[in-house]
Design a protein around this motif. Structure first.
Motif, mmCIF file in Angstrom:
data_model
loop_
_atom_site.group_PDB
_atom_site.id
_atom_site.type_symbol
_atom_site.label_atom_id
_atom_site.label_comp_id
_atom_site.label_asym_id
_atom_site.label_seq_id
_atom_site.Cartn_x
_atom_site.Cartn_y
_atom_site.Cartn_z
ATOM 1 N N ALA A 29 86.348 -2.605 -13.952
ATOM 2 C CA ALA A 29 85.973 -1.639 -12.916
ATOM 3 C C ALA A 29 85.834 -2.311 -11.558
ATOM 4 N N LYS A 30 85.213 -3.477 -11.523
ATOM 5 C CA LYS A 30 85.068 -4.208 -10.263
ATOM 6 C C LYS A 30 86.441 -4.604 -9.719
ATOM 7 N N GLY A 31 87.356 -4.966 -10.624
ATOM 8 C CA GLY A 31 88.707 -5.304 -10.202
ATOM 9 C C GLY A 31 89.440 -4.117 -9.602
ATOM 10 N N VAL A 32 89.271 -2.957 -10.207
ATOM 11 C CA VAL A 32 89.910 -1.739 -9.677
ATOM 12 C C VAL A 32 89.426 -1.454 -8.257
ATOM 13 N N VAL A 33 88.126 -1.548 -8.041
ATOM 14 C CA VAL A 33 87.564 -1.250 -6.721
ATOM 15 C C VAL A 33 88.032 -2.255 -5.681
ATOM 16 N N ALA A 34 88.392 -3.469 -6.125
ATOM 17 C CA ALA A 34 88.852 -4.505 -5.195
ATOM 18 C C ALA A 34 90.310 -4.349 -4.786
ATOM 19 N N LEU A 35 91.065 -3.460 -5.441
ATOM 20 C CA LEU A 35 92.478 -3.280 -5.102
ATOM 21 C C LEU A 35 92.644 -2.760 -3.677
ATOM 22 N N PRO A 36 93.606 -3.297 -2.915
ATOM 23 C CA PRO A 36 93.822 -2.828 -1.540
ATOM 24 C C PRO A 36 94.123 -1.334 -1.447
ATOM 25 N N GLN A 37 94.919 -0.793 -2.388
ATOM 26 C CA GLN A 37 95.270 0.622 -2.313
ATOM 27 C C GLN A 37 94.074 1.520 -2.581
ATOM 28 N N VAL A 38 93.134 1.038 -3.410
ATOM 29 C CA VAL A 38 91.924 1.816 -3.660
ATOM 30 C C VAL A 38 91.019 1.779 -2.432
ATOM 31 N N LYS A 39 90.866 0.609 -1.836
ATOM 32 C CA LYS A 39 90.062 0.497 -0.620
ATOM 33 C C LYS A 39 90.608 1.401 0.485
ATOM 34 N N ARG A 40 91.926 1.409 0.613
ATOM 35 C CA ARG A 40 92.552 2.233 1.657
ATOM 36 C C ARG A 40 92.322 3.718 1.399
ATOM 37 N N ALA A 41 92.493 4.124 0.137
ATOM 38 C CA ALA A 41 92.298 5.545 -0.183
ATOM 39 C C ALA A 41 90.845 5.964 0.006
ATOM 40 N N LEU A 42 89.909 5.058 -0.243
ATOM 41 C CA LEU A 42 88.497 5.379 -0.023
ATOM 42 C C LEU A 42 88.199 5.612 1.458
ATOM 43 N N GLU A 43 88.947 4.942 2.318
ATOM 44 C CA GLU A 43 88.736 5.096 3.758
ATOM 45 C C GLU A 43 89.513 6.275 4.339
ATOM 46 N N GLU A 44 90.718 6.510 3.813
ATOM 47 C CA GLU A 44 91.621 7.442 4.484
ATOM 48 C C GLU A 44 92.035 8.646 3.657
ATOM 49 N N GLY A 45 91.833 8.611 2.356
ATOM 50 C CA GLY A 45 92.394 9.665 1.521
ATOM 51 C C GLY A 45 91.500 10.084 0.385
ATOM 52 N N MET A 46 92.121 10.296 -0.774
ATOM 53 C CA MET A 46 91.422 10.826 -1.941
ATOM 54 C C MET A 46 91.606 9.891 -3.131
#
Length: 265
Positions: A29-46
């Motif tokens: 789970a910590k690895g998933v949250v560290a992914l760049p695409q997840v970080k970007r979606a948390l800031e800009e999308g869904m």
């Protein structure tokens, strides 16, 4: 020999770690949250976190709040192939720009677009890196609802899955041999197998993302508290390995593996 020697020099330290199910799921789970695409979606999308045992840990990491891990599950392997009854089942987590929102699945589908992330767990992982998802619903369940629209629109699919689910066969071959209506008998629900494509995050990818060391799958499963555990060999610079080892050892304090006490009817 020069390249080989250079690689060996970079791996000055090595350590072996054992991750019980709870620790392994927390690490993934910590690895998933560290992914760049997840970080970007948390800031800009869904971000859509579908139901699943490992995904319950992902939901906790994304929200900072505890999640009922039985209700954040749809199907699972217990004494047989089982599902959590609909009345016990929770809702998928949907975050828009990092904030949890209540949206019906129809609206989630309407809004899903390129750059968004759908997090979907799997059941089997083959040696080629292919992930398979058990499908017990004739309409395809979560896979049918989200995966095809996500692929069609260019949304990202992230797949948290433990190395403990590794198999020696081929997901692609097995998917052709399985099918709800092809089975004459099953312990529990008859299933199909859907080959799922996306960014796979296992314990090894998570360790490399989080700590900058190399991780290799050494063994799966054990007995007692080690049922479903994953053993890893980590290697790299001494300071990085020491840090990774200490943090992974702390993960062993995570709650013990899930115990399902669900009346499947």
């Amino acid at each position: 020999m020069g390249l080989y020697r250079t690689a060996m020099e970079r791996e000055k330290a090595k350590a072996v770690v054992v991750l019980h199910q709870g620790a392994a799921k927390r690490l993934i789970a910590k690895g998933v949250v560290a992914l760049p695409q997840v970080k970007r979606a948390l800031e800009e999308g869904m971000v859509v976190v579908t139901l699943g045992t490992t995904n319950a840990y992902v939901a906790e990491e994304l929200t900072g709040r505890p999640v009922d891990k039985v209700s954040h599950c749809a199907g699972y392997i217990g004494r047989e192939l089982a599902v959590v009854p609909a009345e016990r089942r929770g809702k998928e987590l949907v975050l828009v720009r990092g904030t949890p929102v209540e949206l019906p699945p129809e609206e989630v589908l309407e809004r899903l677009s390129a750059g968004d992330v759908v997090i979907k767990g799997g059941n089997v992982l083959d040696s080629a890196g292919n992930v398979g998802v058990f499908v017990a619903s004739r309409n395809g369940g979560t896979v049918g609802r989200y995966v095809v629209p996500a692929l069609a629109r260019g949304a990202e699919i992230v797949i948290p899955i433990s190395r403990a689910k590794s198999i020696h066969g081929s997901v692609l071959t097995l998917s052709r041999d399985l099918g709800i209506e092809r089975l004459q008998a099953a312990m529990g629900y008859p299933i199909g197998l859907y080959p799922l494509q996306g960014t796979v995050v296992t314990e090894t990818e998570a360790v490399e993302l989080l700590y900058g060391v190399r991780a290799r799958h050494l063994a799966s499963c054990g007995v007692g508290p080690g049922e479903g555990a994953v053993t890893l060999l980590i290697s790299g610079e001494e300071d990085a390995v020491s840090r990774a080892f200490a943090e992974l050892k702390r993960l062993s304090e995570e709650e013990p593996p899930l115990v399902f006490d669900v009346d499947t009817g």
